[in-house]
Design an enzyme around this catalytic site. Structure first.
Site, PDB file in Angstrom:
ATOM      1  CB  ILE A   1      15.323  68.009  -5.477  1.00 39.44           C
ATOM      2  CG1 ILE A   1      15.420  69.067  -7.619  1.00 39.44           C
ATOM      3  CG2 ILE A   1      14.787  67.022  -5.986  1.00 39.44           C
ATOM      4  CD1 ILE A   1      15.354  67.941  -9.069  1.00 39.44           C
TER       5      ILE A   1
ATOM      6  CG  ASN B   1      10.242  52.161  -8.527  1.00 32.69           C
ATOM      7  OD1 ASN B   1       8.876  52.141  -8.376  1.00 32.69           O
ATOM      8  ND2 ASN B   1      10.466  53.097  -7.202  1.00 32.69           N
TER       9      ASN B   1
ATOM     10  N   GLY C   1      15.430  58.063  -1.502  1.00 33.31           N
ATOM     11  CA  GLY C   1      16.288  58.647  -2.056  1.00 33.31           C
ATOM     12  C   GLY C   1      16.112  60.035  -2.531  1.00 33.31           C
TER      13      GLY C   1
ATOM     14  CG  ASP D   1      10.894  58.102  -5.471  1.00 34.78           C
ATOM     15  OD1 ASP D   1       9.803  59.309  -5.607  1.00 34.78           O
ATOM     16  OD2 ASP D   1      10.286  57.049  -6.273  1.00 34.78           O
TER      17      ASP D   1
ATOM     18  CB  SER E   1      21.630  56.035 -12.547  1.00 32.87           C
ATOM     19  OG  SER E   1      20.435  55.995 -13.476  1.00 32.87           O
ATOM     20  CB  THR E   2      24.832  59.352  -9.100  1.00 36.05           C
ATOM     21  OG1 THR E   2      24.038  60.286  -8.555  1.00 36.05           O
ATOM     22  CG2 THR E   2      24.618  59.645 -10.559  1.00 36.05           C
TER      23      THR E   2
ATOM     24  CB  VAL F   1      19.098  53.094  -5.320  1.00 31.69           C
ATOM     25  CG1 VAL F   1      18.777  51.574  -4.990  1.00 31.69           C
ATOM     26  CG2 VAL F   1      19.158  54.167  -3.243  1.00 31.69           C
TER      27      VAL F   1
END
Ligand code: AR6
Length: 170
Positions: free
Chosen positions: A13, A26, A34, A36, A119-120, A122
């Site tokens: 992305i 978070n 991830g 982030d 959300s998919t 961690v």
């Protein structure tokens, strides 16, 4: 006004030249792993400072920062739910994370936005269930709120690509 186009993109992305990419952040808005971590590495250290300036973000809400060194102009940081088995409001919170991000994009007059599969990773949300919620929420919200030209679902890995391809073609 023409309908919002929903697209699928497989890959990183951080490479997408859209108006905003969404970060699966978070609640403290402190850079993690991830997507982030990838977004923060690509954007440079200014992004962590801009995230921190918001002082956190509740689950299901979203906050916006510049994209700094990213090709995307903005990053919309949203906090998806941690999966606890499905009985703790996870579905509604995930839908809210998508809606809050779309609303911020529209408020800022943006035309294009790209989502990772929030959300998919961690946070452990089952990927098929998350994709159903993501697609239904984006379809319903954009139908009710015209203005965005393009919403990209950016999937990372062959399993996620298959899940989204099946659902977007039906
Ligand atoms: N481009 C697109 N998608 C990606 C990329 C990338 N470069 N990297 C990973 N993904 P996750 P979460 C996918 O774990 O579950 C962080 O530490 C990945 O394959 O990034 O919402 C935050 O700080 C998965 O499908 O986010 C939070 O603490 C999706 O992005 C926590 O993780 C989401 O996985 C948030 O967990």
């Amino acid at each position: 006004m023409t309908a919002t186009r929903l697209e699928l993109h497989a890959g990183d992305i951080t490479r997408l030249a859209v108006d905003a990419i969404v970060n699966a952040a978070n609640g403290r808005l402190i850079p993690g792993g991830g997507v982030d971590g990838a977004i923060n590495r690509a954007a440079g250290p200014e992004l962590a400072r801009a995230m921190a300036a918001h002082g956190g973000c509740p689950t299901g809400e979203a906050r916006i920062t510049p994209g700094f060194r990213l090709p995307a102009r903005y990053v919309i940081h949203t906090v998806g739910p941690v999966w606890h088995g499905g009985g703790s409001g996870e579905d509604a919170l995930l839908a809210s994370a998508y809606r809050s991000s779309l609303a911020l994009a529209l408020q800022h007059g943006l035309a294009s936005i790209a989502f990772p599969a929030i959300s998919t990773g961690v946070y452990g949300f089952p990927p098929e269930r998350a994709a159903d919620i993501a697609i239904a929420t984006v379809r319903d919200w954009t139908a009710a709120h015209p203005g965005l030209e393009r919403v990209v679902f950016c999937v990372f890995g062959p399993e996620a690509e298959t899940i989204y391809r099946d659902r977007l073609s039906s």
